[in-house]
Design a protein around this motif. Structure first.
Motif, PDB file in Angstrom:
ATOM      1  N   ALA A   1      -1.919   9.096  10.350  1.00 17.84           N
ATOM      2  CA  ALA A   1      -2.273   9.580   9.020  1.00 17.84           C
ATOM      3  C   ALA A   1      -1.255  10.606   8.533  1.00 17.84           C
ATOM      4  N   GLY A   2      -0.819  11.482   9.440  1.00 18.72           N
ATOM      5  CA  GLY A   2       0.210  12.449   9.082  1.00 18.72           C
ATOM      6  C   GLY A   2       1.518  11.795   8.709  1.00 18.72           C
ATOM      7  N   HIS A   3       1.921  10.762   9.479  1.00 21.00           N
ATOM      8  CA  HIS A   3       3.163  10.050   9.163  1.00 21.00           C
ATOM      9  C   HIS A   3       3.083   9.395   7.788  1.00 21.00           C
ATOM     10  N   LEU A   4       1.991   8.691   7.526  1.00 21.50           N
ATOM     11  CA  LEU A   4       1.868   7.950   6.271  1.00 21.50           C
ATOM     12  C   LEU A   4       1.913   8.882   5.063  1.00 21.50           C
ATOM     13  N   THR A   5       1.214   9.993   5.133  1.00 21.41           N
ATOM     14  CA  THR A   5       1.155  10.887   3.985  1.00 21.41           C
ATOM     15  C   THR A   5       2.422  11.728   3.836  1.00 21.41           C
ATOM     16  N   ALA A   6       3.130  11.986   4.927  1.00 21.01           N
ATOM     17  CA  ALA A   6       4.350  12.792   4.848  1.00 21.01           C
ATOM     18  C   ALA A   6       5.566  11.950   4.475  1.00 21.01           C
ATOM     19  N   ARG A   7       5.675  10.755   5.039  1.00 23.82           N
ATOM     20  CA  ARG A   7       6.845   9.919   4.767  1.00 23.82           C
ATOM     21  C   ARG A   7       6.788   9.332   3.366  1.00 23.82           C
ATOM     22  N   ALA A   8       5.574   9.036   2.871  1.00 24.02           N
ATOM     23  CA  ALA A   8       5.391   8.564   1.489  1.00 24.02           C
ATOM     24  C   ALA A   8       6.221   7.319   1.190  1.00 24.02           C
TER      25      ALA A   8
ATOM     26  N   PRO B   1       6.278   2.861   1.126  1.00 20.83           N
ATOM     27  CA  PRO B   1       5.375   1.725   0.970  1.00 20.83           C
ATOM     28  C   PRO B   1       5.139   0.995   2.285  1.00 20.83           C
ATOM     29  N   VAL B   2       3.958   0.385   2.382  1.00 21.98           N
ATOM     30  CA  VAL B   2       3.536  -0.308   3.598  1.00 21.98           C
ATOM     31  C   VAL B   2       3.097  -1.718   3.212  1.00 21.98           C
ATOM     32  N   THR B   3       3.614  -2.724   3.899  1.00 23.23           N
ATOM     33  CA  THR B   3       3.157  -4.088   3.653  1.00 23.23           C
ATOM     34  C   THR B   3       1.748  -4.278   4.194  1.00 23.23           C
TER      35      THR B   3
ATOM     36  N   LEU C   1       0.831  -1.194   0.000  1.00 20.54           N
ATOM     37  CA  LEU C   1       0.000   0.000   0.000  1.00 20.54           C
ATOM     38  C   LEU C   1       0.869   1.249   0.000  1.00 20.54           C
ATOM     39  N   ASN C   2       0.444   2.236  -0.776  1.00 19.11           N
ATOM     40  CA  ASN C   2       1.095   3.547  -0.774  1.00 19.11           C
ATOM     41  C   ASN C   2       0.018   4.614  -0.555  1.00 19.11           C
ATOM     42  N   PRO C   3      -0.419   4.798   0.698  1.00 19.07           N
ATOM     43  CA  PRO C   3      -1.522   5.731   0.983  1.00 19.07           C
ATOM     44  C   PRO C   3      -1.028   7.174   1.108  1.00 19.07           C
ATOM     45  N   HIS C   4      -0.585   7.727  -0.004  1.00 16.52           N
ATOM     46  CA  HIS C   4      -0.064   9.101   0.019  1.00 16.52           C
ATOM     47  C   HIS C   4      -0.105   9.671  -1.392  1.00 16.52           C
ATOM     48  N   TYR C   5       0.100  10.999  -1.483  1.00 14.83           N
ATOM     49  CA  TYR C   5       0.003  11.715  -2.754  1.00 14.83           C
ATOM     50  C   TYR C   5       1.189  12.641  -3.014  1.00 14.83           C
ATOM     51  N   ARG C   6       1.983  12.914  -2.022  1.00 16.66           N
ATOM     52  CA  ARG C   6       2.878  14.068  -2.124  1.00 16.66           C
ATOM     53  C   ARG C   6       3.967  13.906  -3.182  1.00 16.66           C
TER      54      ARG C   6
END
Length: 577
Positions: free
Chosen positions: A451-458, A460-462, A423-428
């Motif tokens: 949510a802030g971490h996931l979208t800022a770090r950008a 991939p997540v297993t 999963l790549n739950p980000h857009y930046r």
């Protein structure tokens, strides 16, 4: 350990290797490599204990592999050598293939063997095979090799000492366009399909069509339409049907040949790519529900099994254009008229969705306007999922999901993932704030801070980490081929469970409570206001990032976020629910 990943691109396999190794506690660095990358200068800065190359098209220089242990992931069975391994597997119709992890040395793919793994080769395109069966085998072999290296006691096997009985592959040359040529007057459908599938994502099959030179991408069988070999017979949702000597095939995408000195061309839905060259052809619709009729390709299917409904879809590369989103929304609305208690949304295997279709946007006469139309179309789809309160909706991810596609999954009541999904739950990375109601669904799932971490770090997540975070509800440890059957059994069991109606009622109450607290329209308005400013600002980074992405332009260096590590671990802005 400190592991440095060397890769030609941060592609699906590199992302999965990064995520899997990170899950196991390794400290990771990344360098994206081109022929001019000064690896001898860059590698010492990472001070790695081990170098791993999940996907590399250039040789590791001697000054690097002689100073640090370097493991190469080669997508071919033991004894296989050459740059077109997966292409050959599909082109030759192999039943089984494999992956070899070997130590870098002076000769390409000839180093000592650290681990191997085998896999089946189903009748799918090369890119699908690479992201699934090949990737599964690659991760199995890579994790074995890393564990063996960490033990300090394992000694790899020199290839030249291996008996011939263990060498399942052999050195093969690059698969050139001359080898991929389709003889429409002589090749049967089976041969045409293998040829198309062996080049589906890249490089495509070079061919002459309607007075131009094109690369054909992807292929699906057609069991009913026939015509003169090579003749164009019909269209369907942007794809072309072309006759073979014993049937026909559907070709979803085309890419014009690149003229000397011109920028790289863009792969597009076939009818869109041909434009005015294409003379009128009949649009051959396919039924949404297949029933017991002839087998024909379509990108959206619906079927029922008792009280469970299944809306399957598969779009090339996981990209969803305005047309894709609108057609899928129409199919979803139809599915919601059916007397089911559980609706499964997702494909049998491979990509779930990667969000808006950047290639179609790039090719549009007005990319800003097409961006706006596309984001509104996918928002409409997500809104329909979020406001379905008379049944449970399951997002079934047989493969990867990213950006708006990941947020589409989060709109469902439950997210079921194959264990190999990333999963790549980000857009930046595309210079976007994002929409698809993510400012509602993501914090609701994981909390504002995560949510802030996931979208800022950008990064991939297993699926496993996604489950720990709250992104994923159920993990299915199965092969890509088994995923559809597994989700079917689970959905039927869920639909027949005695507690299903109370769950549906509770879901409806939660939606009403959330709506009273803050309407969905408010989330959408805030998200789209930011997206609109970006789309219609010609100087916004999004436009240059989009162009570089669709034209496969290598980045000027390794993106900073891949090596930011703990720099992003704290202090990221929270997302307000």
């Amino acid at each position: 350990m400190r592991i440095l990943l060397l890769a030609g691109a941060f592609n699906s396999l590199t992302q999965r290797a990064h995520a899997e190794l990170a899950d196991r506690g390794h400290h990771l660095g990344v360098e994206l490599v081109t022929r001019g990358t000064p690896l001898a200068t860059l590698v010492p800065r990472h001070a790695p204990d081990l170098i791993v190359a999940p996907m590399l098209t250039t040789a590791v220089p001697r000054e690097v592999w002689s100073a640090w242990p370097c493991l190469i992931v080669h997508p071919g069975p033991l004894g296989d050598r050459g740059p077109s391994s997966v292409d050959w597997a599909v082109h030759l119709g192999a039943e089984r293939w494999g992956v070899t992890v070997l130590q870098a040395n002076d000769a390409m793919d000839a180093g000592d063997i650290w681990a191997t793994a085998e896999c089946p080769v189903p009748a799918v395109g090369k890119s699908d095979l690479y992201r699934n069966e090949i990737a599964d085998a690659a991760i199995e072999a890579l994790l074995t090799a890393v564990a063996r290296f960490a033990s300090g006691t394992h000694r790899p096997e020199p290839q030249h000492t291996l008996p011939a009985t263990r060498l399942l592959g052999r050195p093969r040359p690059p698969l050139r366009q001359a080898d991929r040529r389709i003889d429409w007057a002589a090749d049967p459908t089976e041969t045409v399909l293998r040829t198309l599938r062996a080049a589906d994502s890249r490089p495509g099959v070079r061919d002459e069509l309607l007075g131009g030179t094109w690369f054909l991408h992807g292929g699906h069988p057609e069991d009913t339409l026939t015509g003169r070999p090579g003749e164009l017979l019909a269209t369907r949702h942007g794809a072309l049907c072309r006759a073979t000597v014993d049937g026909a095939v559907w070709i979803p995408e085309l890419r014009p040949a690149r003229a000397p000195g011109e920028p790289a061309t863009v792969k597009l839905p076939a009818t869109l790519a041909l434009g005015d060259r294409l003379l009128p052809l009949p649009e051959a619709p396919a039924p949404l529900e297949a029933g017991d009729g002839p087998c024909t390709w379509t990108d959206i299917r619906y079927h029922e099994d008792g009280p469970a409904g299944f809306l399957r879809f598969a779009f090339p590369g996981g990209a969803m254009s305005t047309d894709h989103c609108r057609r899928l929304l129409a199919a979803y609305r139809y599915a919601c008229t059916r007397p089911t208690t559980v609706l499964v949304l997702g494909g049998q295997r491979d990509f779930f969705s990667n969000g808006i279709h950047l290639n179609v946007i790039e090719a549009a006469a007005d990319p800003a306007a097409e961006s706006w139309a596309n984001i509104n179309a996918i928002d409409d789809l997500v809104h329909a999922v979020l406001t379905t309160t008379d049944r449970l909706v399951i997002a079934a991810l047989g493969g990867n999901a990213a950006a708006g596609g990941a947020m589409l999954a989060l709109a469902a009541d439950e997210v079921w993932c194959r264990s190999a999904a990333v999963l790549n739950p980000h857009y930046r990375l595309m210079g976007l704030h994002g929409s698809e109601y993510w400012t509602y669904t993501l914090p609701r799932r994981v909390g504002p801070e995560a949510a802030g971490h996931l979208t800022a770090r950008a990064l991939p997540v297993t699926a496993a980490r996604g489950q720990r975070l709250g992104l994923v509800d159920r993990i299915l440890d199965c092969t890509a081929q088994e995923f559809g059957d597994h989700t079917g059994r689970l959905a039927r069991r869920l639909a027949a469970a005695p507690g299903i109606q109370p769950r549906i009622a509770a879901k409806k109450e939660r939606r009403e409570s959330d709506e009273a607290r803050r309407p969905l329209a408010a989330y959408r308005a805030d998200e789209l206001a930011r997206m609109r400013r970006t789309f219609f600002d010609p100087d916004a980074p999004y436009h240059a990032l989009r162009r570089a992405f669709v034209r496969k332009e290598p980045p000027p260096g390794t993106p900073a976020h891949l090596n930011a590590g703990a720099a992003h671990a704290g202090g990221t802005a929270q997302v307000s629910p």
